[in-house]
Structure formats: structure tokens, C-alpha cells
Write an enzyme that holds these catalytic residues in place. Sequence first.
Site, short mmCIF file in Angstrom:
data_model
loop_
_atom_site.label_atom_id
_atom_site.label_comp_id
_atom_site.label_asym_id
_atom_site.label_seq_id
_atom_site.Cartn_x
_atom_site.Cartn_y
_atom_site.Cartn_z
N SER A 71 16.86 -6.57 -10.02
CA SER A 71 17.80 -5.96 -9.07
C SER A 71 19.18 -6.55 -9.31
O SER A 71 19.29 -7.69 -9.78
CB SER A 71 17.37 -6.31 -7.64
OG SER A 71 18.38 -5.98 -6.71
N GLY A 126 3.16 -0.19 -6.67
CA GLY A 126 4.04 0.17 -5.54
C GLY A 126 4.56 1.58 -5.69
O GLY A 126 5.71 1.87 -5.37
N ALA A 127 3.69 2.48 -6.15
CA ALA A 127 4.17 3.80 -6.59
C ALA A 127 3.85 4.92 -5.60
O ALA A 127 4.01 6.09 -5.93
CB ALA A 127 3.58 4.13 -7.96
N TYR A 168 14.80 -12.93 -2.13
CA TYR A 168 14.74 -11.75 -3.01
C TYR A 168 15.56 -11.97 -4.28
O TYR A 168 15.12 -11.63 -5.39
CB TYR A 168 15.25 -10.55 -2.21
CG TYR A 168 15.18 -9.21 -2.87
CD1 TYR A 168 13.98 -8.49 -2.92
CD2 TYR A 168 16.32 -8.61 -3.41
CE1 TYR A 168 13.93 -7.23 -3.49
CE2 TYR A 168 16.27 -7.35 -3.98
CZ TYR A 168 15.07 -6.66 -4.03
OH TYR A 168 15.03 -5.41 -4.60
N ALA A 182 13.75 -14.29 -6.58
CA ALA A 182 12.61 -13.60 -7.22
C ALA A 182 13.11 -12.66 -8.32
O ALA A 182 12.54 -12.61 -9.41
CB ALA A 182 11.81 -12.83 -6.17
N LYS A 183 14.18 -11.92 -8.03
CA LYS A 183 14.65 -10.92 -8.99
C LYS A 183 15.31 -11.56 -10.22
O LYS A 183 15.26 -10.99 -11.32
CB LYS A 183 15.59 -9.93 -8.31
CG LYS A 183 14.88 -9.00 -7.32
CD LYS A 183 13.69 -8.28 -7.94
CE LYS A 183 13.26 -7.05 -7.16
NZ LYS A 183 12.03 -6.44 -7.71
P1 NAP Z 1 10.03 1.02 -1.36
O1 NAP Z 1 10.48 2.41 -1.11
O2 NAP Z 1 9.98 0.07 -0.21
O3 NAP Z 1 8.59 1.10 -2.07
C1 NAP Z 1 7.92 -0.06 -2.42
C2 NAP Z 1 6.45 0.24 -2.51
O4 NAP Z 1 5.78 -0.98 -2.88
C3 NAP Z 1 5.84 0.69 -1.16
O5 NAP Z 1 5.02 1.81 -1.34
C4 NAP Z 1 5.07 -0.52 -0.73
O6 NAP Z 1 3.91 -0.24 0.05
C5 NAP Z 1 4.63 -1.11 -2.06
N1 NAP Z 1 4.19 -2.50 -1.95
C6 NAP Z 1 4.71 -3.48 -1.17
N2 NAP Z 1 4.02 -4.62 -1.33
C7 NAP Z 1 3.04 -4.35 -2.22
C8 NAP Z 1 1.99 -5.13 -2.78
N3 NAP Z 1 1.80 -6.41 -2.42
N4 NAP Z 1 1.16 -4.53 -3.66
C9 NAP Z 1 1.32 -3.23 -4.00
N5 NAP Z 1 2.29 -2.46 -3.50
C10 NAP Z 1 3.13 -3.01 -2.62
O7 NAP Z 1 10.92 0.29 -2.45
P2 NAP Z 1 11.84 0.88 -3.65
O8 NAP Z 1 13.23 0.91 -3.16
O9 NAP Z 1 11.21 2.06 -4.24
O10 NAP Z 1 11.76 -0.37 -4.66
C11 NAP Z 1 10.91 -0.41 -5.80
C12 NAP Z 1 11.27 -1.63 -6.63
O11 NAP Z 1 12.65 -1.56 -7.02
C13 NAP Z 1 11.11 -2.95 -5.88
O12 NAP Z 1 10.66 -3.95 -6.77
C14 NAP Z 1 12.51 -3.26 -5.43
O13 NAP Z 1 12.70 -4.63 -5.20
C15 NAP Z 1 13.31 -2.73 -6.61
N6 NAP Z 1 14.71 -2.42 -6.29
C16 NAP Z 1 15.04 -1.45 -5.38
C17 NAP Z 1 16.39 -1.19 -5.12
C18 NAP Z 1 16.82 -0.15 -4.13
O14 NAP Z 1 18.06 -0.03 -3.90
N7 NAP Z 1 15.95 0.63 -3.54
C19 NAP Z 1 17.37 -1.91 -5.79
C20 NAP Z 1 17.00 -2.88 -6.70
C21 NAP Z 1 15.67 -3.13 -6.97
P3 NAP Z 1 3.99 -0.20 1.68
O15 NAP Z 1 4.76 1.01 1.98
O16 NAP Z 1 2.56 -0.08 2.09
O17 NAP Z 1 4.67 -1.46 2.09
#
Ligand code: NAP
Length: 251
Positions: free
Chosen positions: A140, A13-14, A152, A155-156
Site C-alpha cells: 500500500s 480476501g477475494a 498497517y 505491515a505493508k
Molecule cells: P476489502 O474491501 O475490505 O476486502 C478485503 C477482503 O479480505 C474482505 O472480503 C475480507 O473479508 C477479507 N479478509 C479479511 N481478513 C481476512 C482473513 N484473515 N482471511 C481471509 N480473508 C480475509 O479491502 P480492499 O480495499 O479490497 O483491499 C484488498 C487489499 O488491498 C488489502 O490487502 C488492502 O490492505 C490493500 N489495499 C487497499 C487499498 C484501498 O484503497 N482499498 C489501498 C492499498 C492497499 P470480511 O469481509 O469477511 O472481513
Amino acid sequence: MSRYDGRVVIVTGAARGIGAATAKRFASEGADVAVLDLDEGAATETATGLGAGRAIGLGCDVSDAAAVERAVTRVVEELGKVDVLVNNAGITRDNLLFKMTEEDWDLVMGVHLKGAFLMSREVQKHMVQARYGKILNLSSVSALGNRGQANYAAAKMGIQGFTRTLAIELGPMGINVNAIAPGFIVTEMTDATARRLKVEPEQLRQMNADANPVRRVGHPEDIAAAAAFLCSDEASYVTGQTLYVDGGAKI
Ligand code: NAP
């Protein structure tokens, strides 16, 4: 000599957000990096922009066992091995329990829990053989409970149990397994939350900053820095842990 010279790192997801910042951090510390995401074009674009070391972008849905096997095989073919896996891919499908669909429950479990399971099972084959590896899972603060996020949060918190269990099983093979539980981090994911709550993203950020002990929101680089420590050899006596990187706010 940089901390990750000669290391190969996979971040799922990078293409953007926390994953992209984490990939960039590992590359800046000498690693060769595989950027995995749903869209191979977007993954390749991010990989190309890392600006250091060898980097490849691969399309891979982490909830699809065959796709995971293909992606890890290509990483090993093209970069030679896997030293570090960051299970970062994630989605949200928020709703109150009475409105949550079975599909949205399954989707969230599929990406976060099954995805982390499939990726970890695949890379451990190589790590066990090498008697070396680091697996980092993204949990999270929502694991502690958050309105509208029953899927969510479950899962987390599941990720935390998964992390401790893998640490126990894989520790004897030289593999450390930890988790990071981010608080509010400015990404597309939290902007989407703002839109769902019908507030401007900037307004939601300000509300979170005001309520946070350190009076700011988090940025992807905050998580990347913690990831670079937890996956390093300096952290070799740290395993099975979940590090909250949240400015002190468990909300
Ligand atoms: P983000 O900006 O939405 O990025 C997530 C990435 O994962 C996107 O590029 C997405 O692709 C990709 N993805 C989704 N489903 C996938 C799959 N089945 N296989 C491969 N890639 C996939 O999210 P983020 O905020 O950077 O979050 C990253 C991680 O941190 C996640 O696990 C999230 O739950 C965790 N997190 C985030 C926060 C926060 O405040 N942002 C807080 C706590 C935890 P598409 O764009 O194509 O959908």
C-alpha cells in the site's frame, strides 16, 4: 488463446473489493480461479459470478496455518495445481499510536504479514515441484507512512521486504514474486475509513481525487489490470518489485 488459459489462480480476501476484481480479471483471461475469503458463502457467491472458466469459493482465514493448509489442498484436489497466488486479504484497525491496542496491532500483522507468509509457504511446495509460479502481494502507499496506521504501514512495508526476499529465494525455481502498492481505491475498506473520519465516503473520494495528479480515485479494476500483467509470462524478468498503482500520489 488467452494469457491465463490452463492456469490456476488463488486470490485471498477475494469475496469483494480488489480481490474480487482481480479474480474476475484472471477468469476473463482464461484462468481457473479459487476465491478464498473468511466466509465460504460469500467466497462461493463471488466465484459463481466470475462468469468464465472453473471457479471455486473456499472459506479460509489466511492467518490460521491449519485453514491455509486445508484450503490449498482443496484447490489442488479440485483445480489440479496452483500457478498464481495473490495475497490480497487485508484489514485495517486504525488508531493513533497512544490509542492503538496490542490486539489491533496483532490482528493487522496476523492477516497481512503472517497471512502472506502462511499462504506463500503452502503454495511454494507445489510451485517448486512444478518449477513455475507467480506470487503477488498487496502492499500500500501507506507503507510510506500514514497518520493513524502505524500497524498497517508497518505491515505493508514489511510486505515489500517479504516480496524482495521471496524473489531472491524462489527465483532459481522459476517463481516470480512481486507486490502492488495501491493508492486510494474505492472499496469497503476506504468507505470504512471515511466513516471513521466522520465524512461521507463520496466526500473522501472527492478529496483524494482532487489531490491526485491524475485527478481521480482508483478502482479495483486498476489493480486487477496491474496484477494480470505482473503475474503473466510477459513479466517473467520482473521480480522482487513493488509497483505503485496510485495515480502518482504517494499519500
Ligand atoms: P476489502 O474491501 O475490505 O476486502 C478485503 C477482503 O479480505 C474482505 O472480503 C475480507 O473479508 C477479507 N479478509 C479479511 N481478513 C481476512 C482473513 N484473515 N482471511 C481471509 N480473508 C480475509 O479491502 P480492499 O480495499 O479490497 O483491499 C484488498 C487489499 O488491498 C488489502 O490487502 C488492502 O490492505 C490493500 N489495499 C487497499 C487499498 C484501498 O484503497 N482499498 C489501498 C492499498 C492497499 P470480511 O469481509 O469477511 O472481513
